[in-house]
Design a protein around this motif. Structure first.
Motif, PDB file in Angstrom:
ATOM      1  N   UNK A 224       1.018  -1.294   0.284  1.00 13.22           N
ATOM      2  CA  UNK A 224       0.068  -0.667  -0.006  1.00 13.22           C
ATOM      3  C   UNK A 224       0.849   1.180  -0.137  1.00 13.22           C
ATOM      4  N   UNK A 225       0.608   2.080  -0.912  1.00 13.29           N
ATOM      5  CA  UNK A 225       0.488   3.667  -0.820  1.00 13.29           C
ATOM      6  C   UNK A 225       0.012   4.489   0.162  1.00 13.29           C
ATOM      7  N   UNK A 226      -0.334   5.238   0.646  1.00 12.16           N
ATOM      8  CA  UNK A 226      -1.753   6.024   1.053  1.00 12.16           C
ATOM      9  C   UNK A 226      -2.893   5.337   1.523  1.00 12.16           C
ATOM     10  N   UNK A 227      -3.396   6.644   2.282  1.00  9.12           N
ATOM     11  CA  UNK A 227      -4.871   5.275   2.433  1.00  9.12           C
ATOM     12  C   UNK A 227      -6.093   6.596   2.416  1.00  9.12           C
ATOM     13  N   UNK A 228      -6.337   7.002   3.229  1.00  3.10           N
ATOM     14  CA  UNK A 228      -7.824   7.698   2.367  1.00  3.10           C
ATOM     15  C   UNK A 228      -7.671   9.017   2.799  1.00  3.10           C
ATOM     16  N   UNK A 229      -6.171   8.997   3.582  1.00  4.17           N
ATOM     17  CA  UNK A 229      -5.919  10.132   3.777  1.00  4.17           C
ATOM     18  C   UNK A 229      -5.110  10.837   3.385  1.00  4.17           C
ATOM     19  N   UNK A 230      -4.094  10.388   1.935  1.00 10.46           N
ATOM     20  CA  UNK A 230      -3.070  11.019   0.415  1.00 10.46           C
ATOM     21  C   UNK A 230      -4.207  11.259  -0.216  1.00 10.46           C
ATOM     22  N   UNK A 231      -3.623  11.630  -1.335  1.00 12.99           N
ATOM     23  CA  UNK A 231      -4.080  12.111  -3.347  1.00 12.99           C
ATOM     24  C   UNK A 231      -3.973  10.560  -3.367  1.00 12.99           C
ATOM     25  N   UNK A 232      -3.215  10.093  -3.499  1.00 14.84           N
ATOM     26  CA  UNK A 232      -2.810   8.084  -3.826  1.00 14.84           C
ATOM     27  C   UNK A 232      -3.326   6.983  -2.934  1.00 14.84           C
ATOM     28  N   UNK A 233      -4.897   7.421  -3.563  1.00 13.90           N
ATOM     29  CA  UNK A 233      -5.213   6.460  -2.556  1.00 13.90           C
ATOM     30  C   UNK A 233      -5.260   5.037  -2.744  1.00 13.90           C
ATOM     31  N   UNK A 234      -4.407   4.361  -1.736  1.00 11.12           N
ATOM     32  CA  UNK A 234      -4.822   2.951  -2.455  1.00 11.12           C
ATOM     33  C   UNK A 234      -4.812   1.717  -0.643  1.00 11.12           C
ATOM     34  N   UNK A 235      -6.310   1.500  -0.842  1.00  9.08           N
ATOM     35  CA  UNK A 235      -6.013   1.551   1.205  1.00  9.08           C
ATOM     36  C   UNK A 235      -7.165  -0.149   1.079  1.00  9.08           C
ATOM     37  N   UNK A 236      -6.411  -1.198   1.231  1.00  4.97           N
ATOM     38  CA  UNK A 236      -7.437  -2.568   1.754  1.00  4.97           C
ATOM     39  C   UNK A 236      -8.224  -2.728   1.021  1.00  4.97           C
ATOM     40  N   UNK A 237      -9.376  -2.590   0.009  1.00  3.30           N
ATOM     41  CA  UNK A 237     -10.028  -2.931  -0.755  1.00  3.30           C
ATOM     42  C   UNK A 237     -10.608  -1.525  -1.892  1.00  3.30           C
ATOM     43  N   UNK A 238      -9.833  -0.834  -1.248  1.00  7.17           N
ATOM     44  CA  UNK A 238     -10.018   0.761  -2.415  1.00  7.17           C
ATOM     45  C   UNK A 238      -8.982   1.123  -2.694  1.00  7.17           C
ATOM     46  N   UNK A 239      -9.394   2.004  -3.664  1.00  8.63           N
ATOM     47  CA  UNK A 239      -8.129   2.185  -4.879  1.00  8.63           C
ATOM     48  C   UNK A 239      -9.250   2.782  -5.881  1.00  8.63           C
ATOM     49  N   UNK A 240      -8.763   3.760  -6.839  1.00  6.37           N
ATOM     50  CA  UNK A 240      -8.326   5.097  -7.086  1.00  6.37           C
ATOM     51  C   UNK A 240      -9.364   4.141  -8.955  1.00  6.37           C
ATOM     52  N   UNK A 241     -10.154   3.902  -9.224  1.00  7.27           N
ATOM     53  CA  UNK A 241     -11.310   3.257 -10.515  1.00  7.27           C
ATOM     54  C   UNK A 241     -10.294   3.864 -11.234  1.00  7.27           C
ATOM     55  N   UNK A 242      -9.603   4.864 -11.819  1.00 12.46           N
ATOM     56  CA  UNK A 242      -9.378   5.186 -12.781  1.00 12.46           C
ATOM     57  C   UNK A 242      -8.434   6.625 -12.519  1.00 12.46           C
ATOM     58  N   UNK A 243      -6.739   6.874 -13.328  1.00 11.27           N
ATOM     59  CA  UNK A 243      -6.221   7.779 -13.586  1.00 11.27           C
ATOM     60  C   UNK A 243      -6.554   8.423 -15.214  1.00 11.27           C
ATOM     61  N   UNK A 244      -6.949   9.998 -15.604  1.00 10.38           N
ATOM     62  CA  UNK A 244      -6.724   9.939 -16.247  1.00 10.38           C
ATOM     63  C   UNK A 244      -6.292  11.389 -16.176  1.00 10.38           C
ATOM     64  N   UNK A 245      -5.309  12.009 -17.241  1.00  6.51           N
ATOM     65  CA  UNK A 245      -5.166  12.961 -17.270  1.00  6.51           C
ATOM     66  C   UNK A 245      -5.185  13.087 -18.549  1.00  6.51           C
ATOM     67  N   UNK A 246      -5.610  14.693 -19.426  1.00  7.91           N
ATOM     68  CA  UNK A 246      -6.677  14.469 -20.801  1.00  7.91           C
ATOM     69  C   UNK A 246      -7.058  15.927 -20.912  1.00  7.91           C
ATOM     70  N   UNK A 247      -5.943  16.946 -21.922  1.00  5.60           N
ATOM     71  CA  UNK A 247      -6.068  18.388 -22.479  1.00  5.60           C
ATOM     72  C   UNK A 247      -7.105  17.942 -24.123  1.00  5.60           C
TER      73      UNK A 247
END
Length: 302
Positions: A224-247
């Motif tokens: 794990x990196x992070x939990x619910x109290x940092x931007x890169x949330x990866x915690x238990x069974x919860x994480x970002x469903x996707x990360x998208x950066x688009x112009x």
């Protein structure tokens, strides 16, 4: 058109108390949104890689409150035991981030959880008596928790605890440290990096009912990196469903990271092929590559 020139949200409440309509009552803690705004304000111009860096941010000033509180308890003669000296040393070692190799955050995270249970328990006993399944899950509990910790309400100290409010906090800190050592089998807290305490497990819905299927369907555990109290949330069974950066004008520079893969078939080589980029934050391209397979939907012959 906000004056700062950007909008940042992270599932938090974005409207003030004067807003006349109720949209919800259990929004996420606002620290992640605060940190995103902080990062956005640091740079007047941002490109795709800058925004990717923000999504992977592991800094967490959220826990600095608890580190300062703990260190304030370790300044007098009562704290000159080997156990408390070790606790003080490991808390000073924390680098302010929730990286897999960060030392000290395991204790801060556990102490906060134990403090919340200890402080709120006297206030919730009647609820627990009336409903055995009652669980206090309000996401905004941090505000009353910190207020109670800073005020030091004597009535919340269990009668069997000696030493008043400071003794109560020290006892809880010691118990958190001992529980961590026992649970993870370490002799020193400095041997316990964050990745051992916080592991992300992504389970397929079928494997929850049939565990043996997990060998085929589940994703490998992610230290794990992070939990619910940092931007890169990866915690238990919860994480970002996707990360998208688009112009919109430059899709060729876009970045897309998603857990798992594009295929839902466990025997396909695309079942897990996106997972490594999502785990480490690799800048996978937004635009699709060359087509490898074609699916044709034909009308029935009947």
């Amino acid at each position: 058109d906000p004056p700062e020139g950007f909008i940042a949200t992270a599932n938090n409440l974005t409207l003030g108390n004067a807003y006349p309509h109720v949209l919800g009552r259990n929004f996420a803690n606002s620290y992640r949104a605060f940190r995103i705004r902080q990062r956005l304000a640091e740079q007047p111009r941002l490109n795709e890689q800058d925004l990717r860096s923000i999504q992977l941010d592991t800094t967490s000033d959220f826990y600095e409150f608890y580190r300062r509180l703990a260190l304030s308890l370790l300044t007098d003669d009562r704290a000159q035991t080997a156990e408390l000296l070790e606790i003080g040393a490991v808390l000073r070692q924390w680098n302010g981030r929730l990286d897999p190799d960060s030392i000290g955050i395991a204790l801060l995270s556990r102490w906060r959880t134990d403090l919340a249970k200890a402080v709120f328990s006297p206030l919730l006993r009647r609820c627990e008596r009336l409903d055995p399944d009652f669980s206090y899950r309000w996401r905004q509990q941090e505000t009353p928790l910190r207020a109670l910790l800073q005020t030091g309400v004597p009535a919340l100290v269990p009668p069997e605890r000696a030493g008043g409010w400071q003794g109560f906090l020290l006892d809880t800190l010691r118990r958190s440290a001992r529980d961590l050592k026992r649970e993870f089998g370490v002799r020193q807290l400095a041997e316990l990096p964050w990745q051992r305490v916080n592991t992300l497990l992504i389970q397929h819905p079928f494997s929850r009912s049939l565990p043996v299927a997990g060998m085929l369907l589940d994703m490998p555990p992610v230290p794990g990196a992070c939990n619910s109290f940092c931007v890169k949330v990866l915690n238990g069974q919860h994480g970002a469903s996707e990360r998208l950066v688009l112009s919109p004008n430059h899709p060729e520079d876009g970045i897309l990271q998603m857990p798992g893969g594009q295929s839902g078939h466990p025997f396909s080589r695309h079942f897990r092929d996106q997972q490594p980029a999502w785990e480490i934050g690799h800048a996978a391209p937004y635009l699709p590559g060359k087509a490898e397979h074609t699916l044709r939907l034909l009308p029935s012959r009947d």
